[in-house]
Scaffold this motif. Structure first.
Motif, mmCIF file in Angstrom:
data_model
loop_
_atom_site.group_PDB
_atom_site.id
_atom_site.type_symbol
_atom_site.label_atom_id
_atom_site.label_comp_id
_atom_site.label_asym_id
_atom_site.label_seq_id
_atom_site.Cartn_x
_atom_site.Cartn_y
_atom_site.Cartn_z
ATOM 1 N N ALA A 550 0.765 -1.229 -0.097
ATOM 2 C CA ALA A 550 -0.069 -0.073 0.242
ATOM 3 C C ALA A 550 1.110 1.275 0.085
ATOM 4 C CB ALA A 550 -0.901 -0.002 1.422
ATOM 5 N N VAL A 551 1.845 1.285 0.660
ATOM 6 C CA VAL A 551 2.792 2.336 1.072
ATOM 7 C C VAL A 551 3.494 2.778 -0.687
ATOM 8 C CG1 VAL A 551 5.235 3.269 1.865
ATOM 9 C CG2 VAL A 551 3.501 2.230 3.267
ATOM 10 N N VAL A 552 3.938 1.743 -1.099
ATOM 11 C CA VAL A 552 4.557 1.862 -2.652
ATOM 12 C C VAL A 552 3.505 2.278 -3.613
ATOM 13 C CG1 VAL A 552 5.832 0.629 -4.285
ATOM 14 C CG2 VAL A 552 6.282 0.182 -2.060
ATOM 15 N N GLY A 553 2.142 1.684 -3.360
ATOM 16 C CA GLY A 553 1.040 2.014 -4.326
ATOM 17 C C GLY A 553 0.975 3.679 -4.102
ATOM 18 N N TYR A 554 0.801 4.103 -2.896
ATOM 19 C CA TYR A 554 0.546 5.361 -2.477
ATOM 20 C C TYR A 554 1.525 6.352 -3.195
ATOM 21 C CZ TYR A 554 -3.659 5.269 0.178
ATOM 22 O OH TYR A 554 -4.927 4.765 0.699
ATOM 23 N N HIS A 569 4.849 4.282 -12.885
ATOM 24 C CA HIS A 569 4.560 2.991 -13.390
ATOM 25 C C HIS A 569 5.711 2.167 -12.723
ATOM 26 C CE1 HIS A 569 4.635 -0.212 -16.392
ATOM 27 N NE2 HIS A 569 3.217 0.263 -16.670
ATOM 28 N N ARG A 570 6.701 2.430 -12.665
ATOM 29 C CA ARG A 570 7.691 1.424 -11.949
ATOM 30 C C ARG A 570 7.235 1.054 -10.460
ATOM 31 N NH1 ARG A 570 11.899 4.053 -13.039
ATOM 32 N NH2 ARG A 570 12.048 5.438 -11.129
ATOM 33 N N GLU A 571 6.878 1.995 -9.940
ATOM 34 C CA GLU A 571 6.435 2.028 -8.210
ATOM 35 C C GLU A 571 5.216 1.032 -8.358
ATOM 36 O OE1 GLU A 571 8.329 3.667 -5.362
ATOM 37 O OE2 GLU A 571 9.419 2.502 -6.655
ATOM 38 N N ALA A 572 4.143 1.628 -9.321
ATOM 39 C CA ALA A 572 2.949 0.902 -9.007
ATOM 40 C C ALA A 572 3.119 -0.550 -9.187
ATOM 41 C CB ALA A 572 1.709 1.610 -9.951
ATOM 42 N N ALA A 591 -5.975 -0.040 -3.303
ATOM 43 C CA ALA A 591 -6.340 0.338 -4.700
ATOM 44 C C ALA A 591 -5.282 1.410 -5.288
ATOM 45 C CB ALA A 591 -7.942 0.880 -4.792
ATOM 46 N N ALA A 592 -4.435 1.908 -4.562
ATOM 47 C CA ALA A 592 -3.761 3.090 -4.924
ATOM 48 C C ALA A 592 -2.715 2.692 -6.060
ATOM 49 C CB ALA A 592 -2.797 3.596 -3.900
ATOM 50 N N ALA A 593 -2.302 1.548 -6.237
ATOM 51 C CA ALA A 593 -1.450 0.826 -7.263
ATOM 52 C C ALA A 593 -2.010 0.844 -8.548
ATOM 53 C CB ALA A 593 -0.510 -0.065 -6.880
ATOM 54 N N ALA A 594 -3.486 0.199 -8.722
ATOM 55 C CA ALA A 594 -4.157 0.239 -9.684
ATOM 56 C C ALA A 594 -4.648 1.434 -10.250
ATOM 57 C CB ALA A 594 -5.338 -0.829 -9.525
ATOM 58 N N VAL A 595 -5.148 2.262 -9.403
ATOM 59 C CA VAL A 595 -5.282 3.649 -9.790
ATOM 60 C C VAL A 595 -4.138 4.236 -10.341
ATOM 61 C CG1 VAL A 595 -6.422 5.849 -8.942
ATOM 62 C CG2 VAL A 595 -7.310 3.825 -7.936
ATOM 63 N N ALA A 596 -3.120 4.350 -9.909
ATOM 64 C CA ALA A 596 -1.960 5.185 -10.294
ATOM 65 C C ALA A 596 -1.569 4.702 -11.672
ATOM 66 C CB ALA A 596 -0.737 5.097 -9.314
ATOM 67 N N LEU A 597 -1.736 3.403 -11.815
ATOM 68 C CA LEU A 597 -1.395 2.809 -13.265
ATOM 69 C C LEU A 597 -2.540 3.115 -14.162
ATOM 70 C CD1 LEU A 597 -0.249 -1.118 -12.257
ATOM 71 C CD2 LEU A 597 0.990 0.847 -13.473
ATOM 72 N N ALA A 598 -3.839 3.260 -13.665
ATOM 73 C CA ALA A 598 -4.869 3.773 -14.598
ATOM 74 C C ALA A 598 -4.540 5.229 -15.064
ATOM 75 C CB ALA A 598 -6.201 3.716 -13.811
ATOM 76 N N HIS A 613 -6.854 -1.450 -15.431
ATOM 77 C CA HIS A 613 -6.407 -1.015 -14.221
ATOM 78 C C HIS A 613 -7.647 -0.611 -13.416
ATOM 79 C CE1 HIS A 613 -2.261 -1.859 -15.399
ATOM 80 N NE2 HIS A 613 -2.171 -0.822 -16.067
ATOM 81 N N LEU A 614 -8.649 -0.119 -14.183
ATOM 82 C CA LEU A 614 -9.859 0.475 -13.098
ATOM 83 C C LEU A 614 -10.619 -0.847 -12.977
ATOM 84 C CD1 LEU A 614 -11.103 3.539 -15.460
ATOM 85 C CD2 LEU A 614 -9.904 3.548 -13.082
ATOM 86 N N ALA A 615 -10.426 -1.658 -13.620
ATOM 87 C CA ALA A 615 -11.109 -3.124 -13.544
ATOM 88 C C ALA A 615 -10.469 -3.685 -12.022
ATOM 89 C CB ALA A 615 -11.203 -3.867 -14.405
ATOM 90 N N SER A 616 -9.014 -3.759 -12.195
ATOM 91 C CA SER A 616 -8.349 -4.158 -11.019
ATOM 92 C C SER A 616 -8.673 -3.227 -9.658
ATOM 93 C CB SER A 616 -6.931 -4.014 -11.362
ATOM 94 O OG SER A 616 -6.631 -5.177 -12.405
ATOM 95 N N ALA A 617 -8.623 -2.045 -9.858
ATOM 96 C CA ALA A 617 -8.891 -1.424 -8.814
ATOM 97 C C ALA A 617 -10.427 -1.559 -8.115
ATOM 98 C CB ALA A 617 -8.902 0.382 -9.157
#
Length: 915
Positions: A550-554, A569-572, A591-598, A613-617
């Protein structure tokens, strides 16, 4: 093979001959349900010349059946004598001599029949050994059920084996190892052993037994059943018979093992009641912990408990050594549970005392989770809740969560009003992304806290735990100022606490505070502060995987909002990999990583990837309670929908969501308004864009001045354009917005007396965008910008990356707004569909639930889908009918419907049943 006729029961035997012994003679038949075990028969055949064979295992482990199979298959190679001893029969020589006589060995006249309580003596032993060695055959005797416990008698047996030159082979099938020098036979390789671990049925053998009993289970269920019963043959037979009566046996494995009366009665009658009082007391005292350390055994059962446990293990009392833990033992789970139930039935107070002693010992020796599990095993729920809080283990429920702790915490009764129990339930709620239930439990805890003496709060752990969990809830749910104040309060408590557990869990506690501060900074739009807080967390090692992901995703989301798309993109991607490697279920992920990728995919004009990516989120429960992720998701969806259809409904919805968010999150509301304004400008509605920008402060880092400049450029208002551009040059803005600023500057220059200055600005914009592959500002450019770009084809031809991965050649930008490939095929809407939102896209998230459902409401919603009545739901959830009605009313309100079937349909459209 053929067994010696003399070894079988003979009709008409003179009763006077056998009245002196309770032993029975003759090889028994193999039971009908016996599963043939060639692997163990081969093990018994391993050393045919060995004089001693030992089949040792607990009651009901299949010892007799195995040896009978071995004998009937002819493995020994010579006639076999068989003596079956009763449980209380301690006489050996009398039965052994009778069996040899039945097999044809004529005892010398010097061999007088010994008295039952006497040994043979050395003289008669020599005579018997001479008779055996003088014969021309080998004598194999099976002693079934005889427990050789006498050292003097064992010495005589060993003498006889050593002095018969291999002509005598004794096969012991017993629950207790004979007191023979087994180590010497092992050293000489003259012992064949089949132990309890060998007798345990394998999955394949258990499956065959189940098939014969008419209980067909799949491989996973068979493995589960075998593991629960540790391969115990009798237990598997009882379970197989019971499961054969079930319509869906695979669902009943756990309950059958725990509740089958045949299994429990067998263990009580054949094992527990057969023990001496001292051994029985030891069994009941040491069954409390899952693993019995030698020191812990002494705490529970006295100074000689360690030796007693070793004796019980040698007696195959469903007790085994623990691998890699010298001196430690553990009971088979099904036997341990029976012993615990018997202890609680006979003396509940002593049972509670033993559980508390074991828990205290485990806690003192650095095993807090085992200690809590020990209290839970004894049903001491208030004690367990107090230790969870006192040792600050509740933080693991939020960060991890630790699955073992979660299982324990969930079993704490909901009616337990102790403040510690309320805090534990609040931690579970915040970990399940249920802020409403969390707030309710925290309020209950505060109310009950007034009655708790200060010495009972574990050095402030109760207050600190309450504050930490409240912060985890507030960072996404409360107003920013309230949440910010809670960060300061929590840090102050951490600085002043003297609780030792706070020192041990310091990194986890600080990480929880930092991520809360980062989320609050994100809500404020303070991307630099958010990034710094998240970077401080990343410096700490050993954090739970779910929390670390979650931290990396944020951090990826911060980078994406700042326009640093490559890094985002790399961090997500790293966050997703962490979650994948830990096999985290989608609904438990942040959900932060998927939202970032979207968002990255949107800025790079990759609509397909954005929707994926939205579907994953959408599968993440956190999406509904995280205002930052929800806001960014709404913005991404708006751009995707506006690219394939009319933009007016999209921008109207964005402004509506922005208005609702304005009170709690003004920066996020402004971010949404900027998205709406960008879409309005791209579609040639400058006035509408400027109205949307009215609520955005120019210095908030959103880049509103740039979008306003684009709108003024469309209106031809030079003065307002110049003023907006001057303001834009002095305020911070994300990289995509900076690209837009350069494009608008180019439009202004193209209209001036020096249009040649426009080309360098376009070149700068393209080069800046190329660093992060930013394409959206060009795809969604205002009409004037598109005209300018269309007039510079030679410039565009040098930047083929702008065409995107799906384009085969150079890019062309039309003066008209472009549409994505998602709508290349014209669709003629039907009369029924006119004016309604499209539902055919399963990743469509344009109508996110504004107020999330609680965990209980989600459960009720599932029962609504099952068409259960109110009364059926109340019975299934163990609550009142009025409580169910309250939940249903809340669900209808949150989903914006007024009927139950409409709520189910609406929930399906939003994908709530997928979470």
């Amino acid at each position: 093979m053929t067994t010696d006729p003399a070894a079988s029961p003979v009709a008409g035997t003179d009763p006077a001959e056998t009245s002196h012994t309770a032993a029975r003679y003759g090889v028994p038949q193999v039971p009908a349900l016996h599963v043939h075990r060639p692997r163990l028969v081969a093990l018994l055949d391993r050393s045919p010349s060995a004089p001693l064979v030992l089949v040792s295992g607990p009651a009901g482990s299949g010892k007799t059946s195995l040896v009978a199979e071995w004998v009937h298959e002819g493995a020994p190679g010579e006639p076999v004598g068989w003596v079956t001893f009763e449980d209380d029969d301690t006489r050996l020589w009398q039965a052994l001599l009778d069996c040899l006589a039945r097999m044809g060995l004529e005892p010398p006249r010097a061999m007088a029949r010994p008295q039952p309580e006497l040994l043979l003596g050395r003289t008669r032993l020599r005579t018997l050994a001479a008779a055996i060695t003088g014969s021309e055959r080998r004598w194999t005797l099976v002693l079934d059920g005889y427990e050789l416990r006498s050292a003097e008698l064992a010495a005589e047996v060993a003498y006889l084996l050593d002095h018969t030159l291999g002509r005598l082979r004794l096969v012991f099938a017993a629950r207790v190892d004979p007191m023979l020098p087994l180590y010497r036979y092992r050293l000489d390789d003259t012992l064949v052993e089949v132990r309890a671990s060998d007798l345990a049925l394998t999955d394949a053998e258990a499956a065959e037994l189940l098939r014969r009993c008419g209980a067909a289970l799949g491989p996973d269920a068979v493995h589960d059943l075998t593991a629960r019963l540790s391969g115990w043959a009798a237990g598997l037979r009882f379970a197989a018979r019971a499961l054969a009566r079930y319509e869906h046996p695979e669902r009943s494995v756990a309950s059958v093992v725990a509740q089958d009366s045949n299994i429990n009665e067998f263990l009580l009658a054949e094992v527990l009641r057969a023990q001496e009082p001292e051994a029985r007391r030891l069994l009941l005292a040491t069954c409390v912990p899952d693993i019995v350390w030698p020191e812990l055994a002494e705490v529970l059962a006295g100074p000689r408990a360690g030796h007693g446990l070793a004796d019980l293990a040698r007696a195959n009392m469903f007790l085994e050594p623990v691998p890699d833990r010298p001196g430690c033992h553990r009971y088979f789970p099904f036997f341990r549970d029976l012993l615990r139930a018997q202890l609680a039935y006979e003396d509940p107070e002593r049972a509670a005392t033993l559980h508390r002693r074991a828990a205290a010992w485990l806690r003192e020796h650095g095993m807090p989770v085992r200690s809590v599990a020990q209290l839970a095993a004894g049903g001491l729920w208030v004690d367990a809740a107090r230790q969870l809080v006192g040792d600050l283990l509740v933080v693991r429920l939020v960060l991890g969560p630790d699955e073992r702790l979660v299982e324990i915490a969930r079993r704490i009764p909901v009616d337990a009003s102790d403040p510690h129990a309320c805090v534990v339930r609040a931690a579970l709620a915040v970990a399940a992304y249920d802020p409403e239930t969390c707030a309710h439990e925290l309020a209950r805890a505060r109310s009950a806290l007034a009655s708790v003496p200060s010495e009972a709060t574990d050095g402030g752990a109760l207050v600190l735990s309450l504050t930490l969990i409240d912060l985890a809830r507030a960072c996404t749910s409360d107003e920013i100022e309230t949440a910010d104040a809670l960060v300061d309060e929590t840090r102050a408590q951490l600085d002043t606490t003297r609780n030792p557990a706070a020192t041990l869990a310091g990194a986890e506690l600080e990480a929880l505070v930092e991520v809360a501060a980062a989320i609050i900074a994100l809500r404020r739009g303070a991307l630099g502060r958010a990034r710094a807080a998240l970077s401080r967390i990343d410096e700490r090692a050993g954090l739970p995987i779910r929390f670390a992901a979650a931290v990396v995703g944020y951090r990826a989301l911060v980078d994406a909002l700042d326009g640093q798309l490559t890094q985002a993109h790399r961090e997500a991607t790293r966050a997703v990999a962490l979650a994948d490697d830990a096999h985290l279920p989608p609904e438990s992920r942040n959900a932060a990583a998927a939202v970032a990728l979207a968002l990255v995919a949107l800025e790079r004009d990759d609509a397909t990837a954005a929707r994926q990516h939205l579907a994953s989120a959408r599968t993440c429960r956190s999406l509904l309670v995280d205002p930052v992720c929800r806001t960014v998701t709404s913005g991404v969806i708006a751009h995707l929908e506006a690219a394939s259809g009319p933009d007016e409904p999209v921008t109207a919805r964005l402004e509506s969501i922005s208005t609702r968010a304005l009170g709690h999150d003004p920066w996020l509301a402004g971010w949404l308004r900027r998205q709406a304004a960008e879409l309005s400008v791209a579609h040639g509605r400058a006035d509408q864009a400027l109205r949307a920008l009215d609520a955005i402060e120019p210095e908030d880092g959103l880049g509103g001045a740039v979008v306003a400049a684009a709108a003024h450029a469309e209106q031809g208002q030079e003065a307002a354009l110049a003023e907006s551009l001057d303001l834009a040059r002095t305020t911070a803005r994300p990289l995509p917005v900076e690209v837009t600023r350069l494009l608008v500057e180019g439009v202004r220059e193209s209209r001036s007396k020096s249009p040649r200055h426009a080309t360098p600005l376009l070149e700068r914009a393209l080069r800046l965008a190329a660093r992060e592959q930013v394409r959206r500002p060009f795809r969604e450019a205002a009409p004037s910008v598109r005209l300018l770009l269309a007039d510079n084809p030679q410039l565009l031809s040098r930047h083929r990356w702008l065409a995107g991965p799906s384009a085969a050649s150079g890019i062309r930008i039309s003066p008209e707004p472009t549409r994505t490939a998602a709508r290349r095929t014209p669709v003629v809407p039907s009369a029924r569909a006119t004016g309604t939102r499209r539902r055919e896209d399963p990743t469509d998230l344009s109508e996110l639930v504004v107020e999330p459902l609680t965990a209980k409401e989600q459960e009720v919603l599932g029962h609504l889908e099952e068409l259960l009545t109110t009364e059926e739901m109340a019975e299934k959830m163990f609550v009142s009918v009025n409580t169910i009605r309250t939940h249903v009313r809340s669900i209808l309100r949150k989903l914006g419907v007024n009927r139950r079937n409409s709520a189910v349909r609406r929930a399906r459209e939003l994908g709530l049943f997928d979470r």
